[in-house]
Scaffold this motif. Sequence first.
Motif, PDB file in Angstrom:
ATOM      1  N   GLU A 112     -11.341 -26.861  36.130  1.00 22.63           N
ATOM      2  CA  GLU A 112     -10.765 -26.509  34.834  1.00 22.63           C
ATOM      3  C   GLU A 112      -9.326 -26.999  34.711  1.00 22.63           C
ATOM      4  N   SER A 113      -8.530 -26.867  35.772  1.00 20.50           N
ATOM      5  CA  SER A 113      -7.140 -27.329  35.678  1.00 20.50           C
ATOM      6  C   SER A 113      -7.085 -28.856  35.610  1.00 20.50           C
ATOM      7  N   VAL A 114      -7.974 -29.530  36.311  1.00 18.10           N
ATOM      8  CA  VAL A 114      -8.041 -31.001  36.216  1.00 18.10           C
ATOM      9  C   VAL A 114      -8.442 -31.397  34.805  1.00 18.10           C
ATOM     10  N   GLN A 115      -9.428 -30.703  34.251  1.00 13.04           N
ATOM     11  CA  GLN A 115      -9.894 -30.997  32.897  1.00 13.04           C
ATOM     12  C   GLN A 115      -8.768 -30.805  31.881  1.00 13.04           C
ATOM     13  N   ARG A 116      -8.013 -29.719  32.011  1.00 12.92           N
ATOM     14  CA  ARG A 116      -6.888 -29.475  31.095  1.00 12.92           C
ATOM     15  C   ARG A 116      -5.807 -30.552  31.250  1.00 12.92           C
ATOM     16  N   GLY A 117      -5.503 -30.897  32.488  1.00  9.75           N
ATOM     17  CA  GLY A 117      -4.487 -31.915  32.719  1.00  9.75           C
ATOM     18  C   GLY A 117      -4.866 -33.265  32.145  1.00  9.75           C
ATOM     19  N   LEU A 118      -6.114 -33.653  32.333  1.00  9.34           N
ATOM     20  CA  LEU A 118      -6.562 -34.936  31.800  1.00  9.34           C
ATOM     21  C   LEU A 118      -6.653 -34.897  30.274  1.00  9.34           C
ATOM     22  N   ALA A 119      -7.041 -33.757  29.707  1.00  4.15           N
ATOM     23  CA  ALA A 119      -7.090 -33.629  28.248  1.00  4.15           C
ATOM     24  C   ALA A 119      -5.694 -33.815  27.656  1.00  4.15           C
ATOM     25  N   HIS A 120      -4.685 -33.372  28.386  1.00  2.00           N
ATOM     26  CA  HIS A 120      -3.290 -33.508  27.934  1.00  2.00           C
ATOM     27  C   HIS A 120      -2.901 -34.976  27.738  1.00  2.00           C
ATOM     28  N   ILE A 121      -3.541 -35.877  28.483  1.00  2.24           N
ATOM     29  CA  ILE A 121      -3.242 -37.313  28.328  1.00  2.24           C
ATOM     30  C   ILE A 121      -4.365 -38.050  27.596  1.00  2.24           C
ATOM     31  N   GLY A 122      -5.252 -37.267  26.939  1.00  3.22           N
ATOM     32  CA  GLY A 122      -6.273 -37.862  26.085  1.00  3.22           C
ATOM     33  C   GLY A 122      -7.571 -38.242  26.767  1.00  3.22           C
ATOM     34  N   VAL A 123      -7.800 -37.757  27.979  1.00  5.62           N
ATOM     35  CA  VAL A 123      -9.041 -38.059  28.697  1.00  5.62           C
ATOM     36  C   VAL A 123      -9.931 -36.828  28.681  1.00  5.62           C
ATOM     37  N   THR A 124     -11.170 -36.989  28.217  1.00  4.62           N
ATOM     38  CA  THR A 124     -12.125 -35.890  28.176  1.00  4.62           C
ATOM     39  C   THR A 124     -13.069 -35.993  29.365  1.00  4.62           C
ATOM     40  N   VAL A 125     -13.068 -34.965  30.198  1.00  3.81           N
ATOM     41  CA  VAL A 125     -13.970 -34.920  31.349  1.00  3.81           C
ATOM     42  C   VAL A 125     -15.316 -34.387  30.875  1.00  3.81           C
ATOM     43  N   SER A 126     -16.396 -35.117  31.184  1.00  3.80           N
ATOM     44  CA  SER A 126     -17.719 -34.686  30.744  1.00  3.80           C
ATOM     45  C   SER A 126     -18.588 -34.167  31.879  1.00  3.80           C
ATOM     46  N   ARG A 127     -18.256 -34.549  33.119  1.00  6.83           N
ATOM     47  CA  ARG A 127     -19.031 -34.034  34.244  1.00  6.83           C
ATOM     48  C   ARG A 127     -18.237 -34.157  35.531  1.00  6.83           C
ATOM     49  N   VAL A 128     -18.646 -33.342  36.488  1.00  7.17           N
ATOM     50  CA  VAL A 128     -18.017 -33.327  37.805  1.00  7.17           C
ATOM     51  C   VAL A 128     -19.123 -33.415  38.843  1.00  7.17           C
ATOM     52  N   VAL A 129     -18.934 -34.272  39.837  1.00 16.07           N
ATOM     53  CA  VAL A 129     -19.900 -34.403  40.928  1.00 16.07           C
ATOM     54  C   VAL A 129     -19.202 -34.006  42.217  1.00 16.07           C
ATOM     55  N   GLU A 130     -19.818 -33.071  42.953  1.00 17.33           N
ATOM     56  CA  GLU A 130     -19.327 -32.709  44.278  1.00 17.33           C
ATOM     57  C   GLU A 130     -20.381 -33.088  45.292  1.00 17.33           C
ATOM     58  N   ARG A 131     -19.958 -33.739  46.350  1.00 14.79           N
ATOM     59  CA  ARG A 131     -20.867 -34.167  47.404  1.00 14.79           C
ATOM     60  C   ARG A 131     -20.379 -33.573  48.725  1.00 14.79           C
ATOM     61  N   PRO A 132     -20.955 -32.430  49.159  1.00  9.32           N
ATOM     62  CA  PRO A 132     -20.585 -31.883  50.467  1.00  9.32           C
ATOM     63  C   PRO A 132     -21.414 -32.544  51.562  1.00  9.32           C
ATOM     64  N   ARG A 133     -20.774 -32.822  52.690  1.00 13.02           N
ATOM     65  CA  ARG A 133     -21.529 -33.375  53.815  1.00 13.02           C
ATOM     66  C   ARG A 133     -20.868 -32.972  55.130  1.00 13.02           C
ATOM     67  N   PRO A 134     -21.671 -32.787  56.158  1.00 13.66           N
ATOM     68  CA  PRO A 134     -21.112 -32.400  57.455  1.00 13.66           C
ATOM     69  C   PRO A 134     -20.449 -33.594  58.127  1.00 13.66           C
ATOM     70  N   VAL A 135     -19.346 -33.310  58.805  1.00 16.03           N
ATOM     71  CA  VAL A 135     -18.625 -34.347  59.550  1.00 16.03           C
ATOM     72  C   VAL A 135     -18.075 -33.735  60.839  1.00 16.03           C
ATOM     73  N   GLN A 136     -17.719 -34.603  61.754  1.00 15.19           N
ATOM     74  CA  GLN A 136     -16.961 -34.190  62.929  1.00 15.19           C
ATOM     75  C   GLN A 136     -15.541 -34.691  62.712  1.00 15.19           C
ATOM     76  N   VAL A 137     -14.556 -33.810  62.925  1.00 16.26           N
ATOM     77  CA  VAL A 137     -13.178 -34.187  62.635  1.00 16.26           C
ATOM     78  C   VAL A 137     -12.608 -35.093  63.727  1.00 16.26           C
ATOM     79  N   ASN A 138     -11.745 -36.003  63.301  1.00 17.80           N
ATOM     80  CA  ASN A 138     -11.058 -36.862  64.262  1.00 17.80           C
ATOM     81  C   ASN A 138      -9.795 -36.155  64.763  1.00 17.80           C
ATOM     82  N   ARG A 139      -9.040 -36.797  65.603  1.00 16.02           N
ATOM     83  CA  ARG A 139      -7.875 -36.176  66.222  1.00 16.02           C
ATOM     84  C   ARG A 139      -6.827 -35.754  65.187  1.00 16.02           C
ATOM     85  N   ASN A 140      -6.540 -36.631  64.239  1.00 14.31           N
ATOM     86  CA  ASN A 140      -5.537 -36.304  63.215  1.00 14.31           C
ATOM     87  C   ASN A 140      -5.988 -35.144  62.335  1.00 14.31           C
ATOM     88  N   GLN A 141      -7.246 -35.176  61.905  1.00 18.20           N
ATOM     89  CA  GLN A 141      -7.773 -34.089  61.078  1.00 18.20           C
ATOM     90  C   GLN A 141      -7.753 -32.768  61.853  1.00 18.20           C
TER      91      GLN A 141
END
Length: 86
Positions: free
Chosen positions: A5-34
Amino acid sequence: MPDSESVQRGLAHIGVTVSRVVERPRPVQVNRNQAHLLGIATGAQATLIERTHYDADGRPVETADTLVPADRWDIEYDITLPTSGP
């Protein structure tokens, strides 16, 4: 990660209309930095959530990755569906 919702409001402020959001969760093993940033062991399991917001033309307009330690967080989706009238 900012919520959709906050992303949608922020983008609307600059004239961009968000019509959909895709989330892709996936398992990972973290590297040393992460692992260092998350305070967990190298090679530990985590969930990477890749989220992309798209405009009405299907163009990606914002993206974010969130890395969640698997042993510390449950990931839950609560999706409200539009109701149809009689």
